[in-house]
Design an enzyme around this catalytic site. Structure first.
Site, PDB file in Angstrom:
ATOM      1  N   GLU A  44       0.850  -1.188   0.000  1.00 59.12           N
ATOM      2  CA  GLU A  44       0.000   0.000   0.000  1.00 59.12           C
ATOM      3  C   GLU A  44       0.893   1.250   0.000  1.00 59.12           C
ATOM      4  OE1 GLU A  44      -3.884   1.558   2.538  1.00 59.12           O
ATOM      5  OE2 GLU A  44      -2.266   0.566   3.623  1.00 59.12           O
ATOM      6  N   LYS A 121     -10.222   0.595  -2.203  1.00 57.74           N
ATOM      7  CA  LYS A 121     -10.340   0.245  -0.783  1.00 57.74           C
ATOM      8  C   LYS A 121     -11.714   0.623  -0.227  1.00 57.74           C
ATOM      9  CE  LYS A 121      -7.550   0.887   3.435  1.00 57.74           C
ATOM     10  NZ  LYS A 121      -6.362   1.626   3.965  1.00 57.74           N
ATOM     11  N   CYS A 164      -5.027  -3.497   3.121  1.00 60.29           N
ATOM     12  CA  CYS A 164      -4.704  -3.114   4.502  1.00 60.29           C
ATOM     13  C   CYS A 164      -5.843  -3.302   5.513  1.00 60.29           C
ATOM     14  CB  CYS A 164      -4.186  -1.673   4.509  1.00 60.29           C
ATOM     15  SG  CYS A 164      -3.238  -1.271   6.005  1.00 60.29           S
TER      16      CYS A 164
END
Length: 278
Positions: A44, A121, A164
């Protein structure tokens, strides 16, 4: 049919200078490919570790230049290249985002340089942490991605995409596996405090409960005066074994995953057929 796939995790200490980060990426990707990597995963925030600068980079000519560099890298090495996350101003349908926030986008680039898929995301890290930064609020600069599950095919393997903080939401990974995912990717930038407490446990749990491979690819080290990330990129087997692991410095590993391990795990312990709650 291919039964193995050689994957690589590239671990970095990215800074605010995308050119420096790009040079690191090129060196480590070349080394991983030399060791046989076919699917290479970057972490990321790979080209920019600065939330406030995301919009500026996404609006600058450097954005197109960076994507061309990634296309060229995939073509040069004949690999599938996963850019863990990068700020984008465009929605998947090509429309520009309507506010000042970017989307945190994962790109999957094919060996011919074409974009295979993107994932934006969907869980944002708005939390309090007992470290020098004290609190994080990604939603100040990042907008939520559309609720869309993304699974791509790489040399006969189904690969599920996430980023993440998604790792803390097991229902996402169960949904990806329901769509056929055999390898789950988690490019990340876990804080040192949360990483030390939970990173390895969560990766192992996602692998065990879904009986598939989980590849966590992290940032590491100090990025500025207040931001330290945990590193410890790792690959977990369908049985929850740690097959490969990095420490807390920039590096990479390469490992060949095998479909047979997935089938054997699911045959011996058929958890999916035993489920009683939907």
């Amino acid at each position: 049919m291919t039964t193995t796939l050689t994957v690589a995790a590239i671990q970095l200490t990215s800074t605010n200078c995308w050119q420096d980060n790009l040079n690191q990426v090129k060196q480590l990707v070349a080394a991983a490919v030399n060791d046989g990597a076919r699917l290479v995963v970057l972490p990321e925030n790979v080209f920019l570790f600065n939330g406030k600068g995301m919009r500026d980079l996404a609006e600058s000519p450097d954005q197109a230049a960076l994507f061309e560099e990634m296309r060229g890298l995939a073509i040069k090495h004949a690999i599938y290249l996963v850019v863990g996350s990068h700020p984008s101003l465009l929605r998947p349908n090509g429309d520009k985002v309507s506010d000042r926030r970017v989307r945190q986008t994962c790109w999957v680039i094919r060996p011919d340089g074409c974009l295979l898929e993107r994932y934006d995301k969907i869980h944002l890290f708005d939390v309090t942490v007992n470290d020098k930064a004290a609190s994080y609020k990604e939603s100040d600069v990042i907008g939520l991605g559309e609720l869309a599950l993304k699974v791509v095919e790489v040399d006969g393997f189904k690969v599920g995409l996430s980023i993440c903080y998604d790792l803390r939401f097991p229902e996402l990974y169960r949904a990806l596996v329901t769509l056929g995912a055999e390898i789950l990717l988690v490019p990340a930038a876990f804080t040192y405090v949360t990483g030390k407490a939970h990173w390895s446990i969560l990766l192992a749990a996602r692998a065990i409960e879904n009986q598939c491979y989980v590849l966590g690819v992290g940032q590491c080290g100090w990025h500025n005066e207040t931001r330290q990330t945990y590193g410890n990129s790792a690959l977990y087997s369908p049985w929850g074994e740690c097959l490969a692991n990095l420490g807390e410095a920039p590096s990479y590993f390469v490992f060949a995953v095998d479909k047979q391990q997935i089938s054997e795990s699911r045959q011996k312990m058929p958890c999916f057929s035993h489920r009683r709650l939907i």
